[in-house]
Scaffold this active site. Sequence first.
Site, PDB file in Angstrom:
ATOM      1  N   ASP A   1       0.872  -1.182   0.000  1.00 36.14           N
ATOM      2  CA  ASP A   1       0.000   0.000   0.000  1.00 36.14           C
ATOM      3  C   ASP A   1       0.911   1.235   0.000  1.00 36.14           C
ATOM      4  O   ASP A   1       2.130   1.116   0.138  1.00 36.14           O
ATOM      5  CB  ASP A   1      -0.846  -0.046   1.284  1.00 36.14           C
ATOM      6  CG  ASP A   1      -2.039   0.888   1.221  1.00 36.14           C
ATOM      7  OD1 ASP A   1      -2.208   1.596   0.221  1.00 36.14           O
ATOM      8  OD2 ASP A   1      -2.808   0.902   2.213  1.00 36.14           O
TER       9      ASP A   1
ATOM     10  N   ASP B   1      -8.846   3.791  -1.710  1.00 37.81           N
ATOM     11  CA  ASP B   1      -9.708   4.080  -0.567  1.00 37.81           C
ATOM     12  C   ASP B   1     -11.026   4.700  -1.007  1.00 37.81           C
ATOM     13  O   ASP B   1     -11.230   5.908  -0.931  1.00 37.81           O
ATOM     14  CB  ASP B   1      -8.959   4.982   0.417  1.00 37.81           C
ATOM     15  CG  ASP B   1      -7.710   4.289   0.951  1.00 37.81           C
ATOM     16  OD1 ASP B   1      -7.640   3.054   0.825  1.00 37.81           O
ATOM     17  OD2 ASP B   1      -6.822   4.976   1.474  1.00 37.81           O
TER      18      ASP B   1
END
Lengths: 951, 408
Positions: A551, A626
């Site tokens: 990430d 996200d």
Amino acid sequence: MASFTERMVPVLVLWLAVCLAETWAVDRGNFKTCDQSAFCKRQRALKPGESPYRALLETMELTNTRLTLQLINDNNKVRLLLELYRLQGNITRVKINELKPLKPRYEVPDVLIREPPTEPLSLLSQDENGVVLSLGSESQRVIISARPFRLDIMEGSDVLMSLNSRGLLTFEHLRMRKDTFSYKVTSTVASVWDNIKRVFSSQADPEAEKKEEADPANQAETTKEEEEKVEDGMWEETFKSHSDSKPNGPSAISLDFSLPGVEHVYGIPEHADTLRLKTTENGDPYRLYNLDVFQYELYNPMALYGAVPVMLAHNTQRTTGIFWLNAAETWVDISSNTAGKTVFGKMLDYVQGSSETPQTDVRWISESGIIDVFLMLGPTPKDVFSQYASLTGTQSFPPLASLGYHQCRWNYNDQEDVQSVDAGFDEHDIPYDFIWLDIEHTDGKRYFTWDPHKFATPKEMLQGLMDKKRKLVAIVDPHIKVDSNYKIHNEIRSKGFYIKNKDGGDYEGWCWPGSASYPDFFRADMRAWWASMFAYDQYEGSMENMYTWNDMNEPSVFNGPEVTMHKDTVHGAWEHRDVHNLYGFYVQMATAEGLIQRSGGIERPFVLTRAFFAGSQRYGAVWTGDNAAEWDHLKISIPMCLSLGLVGISFCGADVGGFFKSPSTELLVRWYQTGAYQPFFRAHAHLDTPRREPWLFGPENTALIREAVRQRYTLLPYWYQQFYHAHRTGEPIMRPLWVEYPQDPATFAVDDEFLIGRDLLVHPVTEEGARGVTAYLPGKDTVWFDIHTFQKHNGAQNLYIPVTMSSIPVFQRGGSIIPRKVRVRRSSTCMEHDPYTLYVALNLQRTAEGELYIDDGHTFNYEKKEFIHRRLSFAKNILSSVNLAPDAQFTTRSWIERVVILGASKPSKVTLQTADGQDSQLEFDFDASMSVLTLRKPGMNAGADWTVMLQ
Amino acid sequence: MRFQVIVAAVFWSGFVESRKVRGISSSYKRFYKERKSFLCIDGSKIIPFEQVNDDYCDCEDGSDEPGTSACPRGRFYCTNLGFRPHYIPSSRVNDGICDCCDASDEYNSPAHCQNTCWNLGQKERAYVEGQMRTLDEGLRLKQQLIEEGVLLWREKQAQLRELQQVAEDLQIKLEEHRRRKHEAERLKEQTLKALEAGDSGLRHQNRTETSIFQLLDSNKDGSITVDEVKTKVVLVHDEERLLSEDEALGLLGGGHQIDLTKFRRTLWDVLTRGDSVKIKDTPGSDDPHLEAADKAAEWEATNLKKVEEAYETVNMEISDLRKKLAIDYGTDWEFLFLNSQCYKLKVYEYIYTLCPFNQVTQKNTAGTEVSLGSLSISPHIHQPLEHISKVLPGQLSFPSEEVLPSAR
């Protein structure tokens, strides 16, 4: 004060209005508009017109494999070098660089899987206006016009693509800074010296005079260059509180492409926008700059986590692609001569016969590097996929288990939590393959470590999962905590592997662990070291059923400009500015390599990444970052993954349920139903949201979610075969309708439904409180079977489908055979040896075709031909299985337990003939109301040759 | 001999029959009697009996495949001899994971499952025995706590009654004191009034030269001296200040003492003018009756206040006690002992302090304390007390040194 208030009132009202309309959104002010990005502003200020560039035909050199030619900018006399290659598979490569740059300009390495093989170019004609080259046999030609420079690719009398036809080619050549003291001294001294020399030479040396005349460029260059004005942002740029030192000055490049006859362009992910790209004349261009955008907004061209500079253009005749190989910040402008026209206007044009050809114009602008563009000339969508795959490779072939369901959340608190969630899936009889650990599992966000309290015995936990044939993913982000007690940090620092700031020290930014540095993944030795950290004896607590998630690899720097790295940081000879969009690509590459190496090269890796670039498909899966628990975010997951699939990245998914905020139960169920039919199927949730494991919403919703996940698992054989196919061909798995129905304009802008491979059409329910959906079933002579009811529908129609909460509208194409495993178990691995049920959907010709691919599901042995690949076909009432790979060898315990033939008529007898020549009668059941014939337990091995005859 | 063979055959076939149908409990055996055909239990379909457990799902309800994984909604019965029998989903049959302790679910799988039922059974029995012991121990503890609770309850009740008695007594006392205070005040008032009345009468009647002379002539010797003037006469505008020798002399016309005759011409004149000096106005100050009444009233007020305070204290105690007694401590007051206890629990970097029926706080290593609210225990959940006695020593520091001073 009063005037201040007065001025603020309208601003406040506006602000309030914005707040009321959108109580939740990205903070746009954190990210640049084109106007705030100096090079974009400079470039965009140039309007189409006559190009200052001229091709110097006399400099042309043509070898068997390439053509080179110099271009000159008549305004500043800077020369460029154009290289043109004809590549295998109908691709033309155009490279433009400065002929003599002050210092080398960045050329992107490692993205192309090899130096693309070329094919001979031949000169067809040449005069003072230009040259015509043949692109091989297909009557395709390249026309290079000299004055102004322009490049056209023709097929017959049609122009497929024109470069610099709007004169927007620009190349900000590297230069010395003029306002610095040293430059002034040198340039003044030099010009004085030049003048003196000229005076003397003109008198004394007529030879020199001649030379000077022969090379007027030199002289003009110096004079012209001095005229060039220094604009703001060329040598320094500030955004918010961040300043970019730009020691190399302006270096932007730009080129325009015209696409006659094209009204639909796609690709250039990642953007939260429709599948069909919009024109950008009234706003910002689409931006490609990998950024960690907090709470991104939908339907706009803002940059997101990844960048693939590939655009596809499509019309009913042809599909082409443009691959702009540049890793710097890039903006893409799209305009169209029909965009503003209404349907009525277009009709009027048609009636009056006065219509000009529709045309889409595209302009690429990058901050640095060179122009290196691959023109993929199709002509079919699949040709473009294979052309692009020949350049950057195909989707990695993932372990079968990674196609199952993934249960993630930020965070599963401790080992007990993991164990109880795992047990919850068994208790509620919901299959899953992977449970995920986000950043909280580490010891203080030090990756490769475990929290000593919460995850004291990770191997015990992993063994517990392994006993259930399940797996785990632990996060490893590329920001490294600056902490002298942290082994990883110490080693990277002592090896000098960190990215340096402009002053030569290790760059430090702020991220999850606090102060963090960023390994320079552009160094092969750094990547090799990183990969070695995944060895079982290095990564403590890791086991073979533990995989990795990268990430924050844009890279995300909380206190950096636009939440990323300063552009003037240094990677060896290059600035971050040159390489930015490649960072995430390299992180995933090194991580995947680590997972391969730890198994001695035997096991396939699984690595999920948030940032990506062209070629990232080779290293694993990507998710859309996200997102939020909102209906619009559910909807956008479709075009976002479709766009990624078009540019090679098939293994795509969105966080099921939405990352930020908490979904309503209805939204959660609908998201599971949608996610079950998207390539990467993972639920994820923000730390601050209430728990949302599938069984927390009452028995009814648990049952709905269970059913969606079970549908996924029954179709795993089909998914796996699709991945194998994508791995072989580069075709997208989740694909827009137009890819299969390229001549049906009704499909061109569809992005609320999609195909999985060729044979499954999915129209998920993405509206709150929906009572029905209208799905477009493509294909004039095609029929589609509802996979749940087996009801048959004709193609080329909009079909209204009433829906309930349990509905997931999915259709199987008539003419296809889909293998399923209907015994859904705890995890995909538990289903390894299970028998297959073949769903044979007959088309109007009463034929069908499909494939069956089987291997061990997790090793690279398929590369050593250890697999089963069969063609299943039904024609003339005979269903047969034929070996597609006779040189491959693999044995399976799986057998065919059932054959379901949709659209069949009732036979009197069904006979199975196996390879040993033995005949046996099969029992069958015929449902006349739905025309479904079910053959009971034929029982042959899934890898064998066999024939079933209906009489 | 033939009979024996027949018996053996019947036995054997019966044995075969019960062996053949895998994955059913004995109560379901009646559905699977070997006949030519099998009726799906939901009655939806009849199939040949050979198709029972033939690894193909024929019945919608999955009843034809109780022993295989063929039916999506089927279930498999683990007999688990020596342990507890239970059902598992059919999908766990032959999936390579041992689910039944008798290994019966993995009859055709590479998983090498051991029959662990006996061990598990033994373990469970040991566990149950342990549970029983713990339960017994818990019950014993509970009985003890009940006894203690009952005693404590009675004690508290007695205390309450005592306090109530005290309160009643105090109330009577209070009333008595109020009455007496009232009386004393009334007396004081009367005395004061009487005195005032006498005083003003006096002044009225004796506003003659003689009476004033007599008033000023403290020693009644027929003459007024400087000292007598100084004690009885004050300035109109400053009553507090004593007259000086000279001022007194002045008032007496220069002589050290005056008789009535001389008084008429000197001091009397000044007094009747009334603008410079006057007779000192001290009504009752030296009246013994008034003084006594005043003291008595003050005494009674103090007494009343004391009684009132005592009464209030007692009442507060009563209400506190009542509040405590109103809490539900379980049917037998078995949780009453918790009322004055506190427990500490350490979770990672936090220390939690739990005081049943009272506060719960969280304290981190830095020492910051946060109140998490009050902990009410509902004894009617009837969590067995043994559970508490089992959990507390492990996770909570229990109780002796670690017990915090009780809230009250």
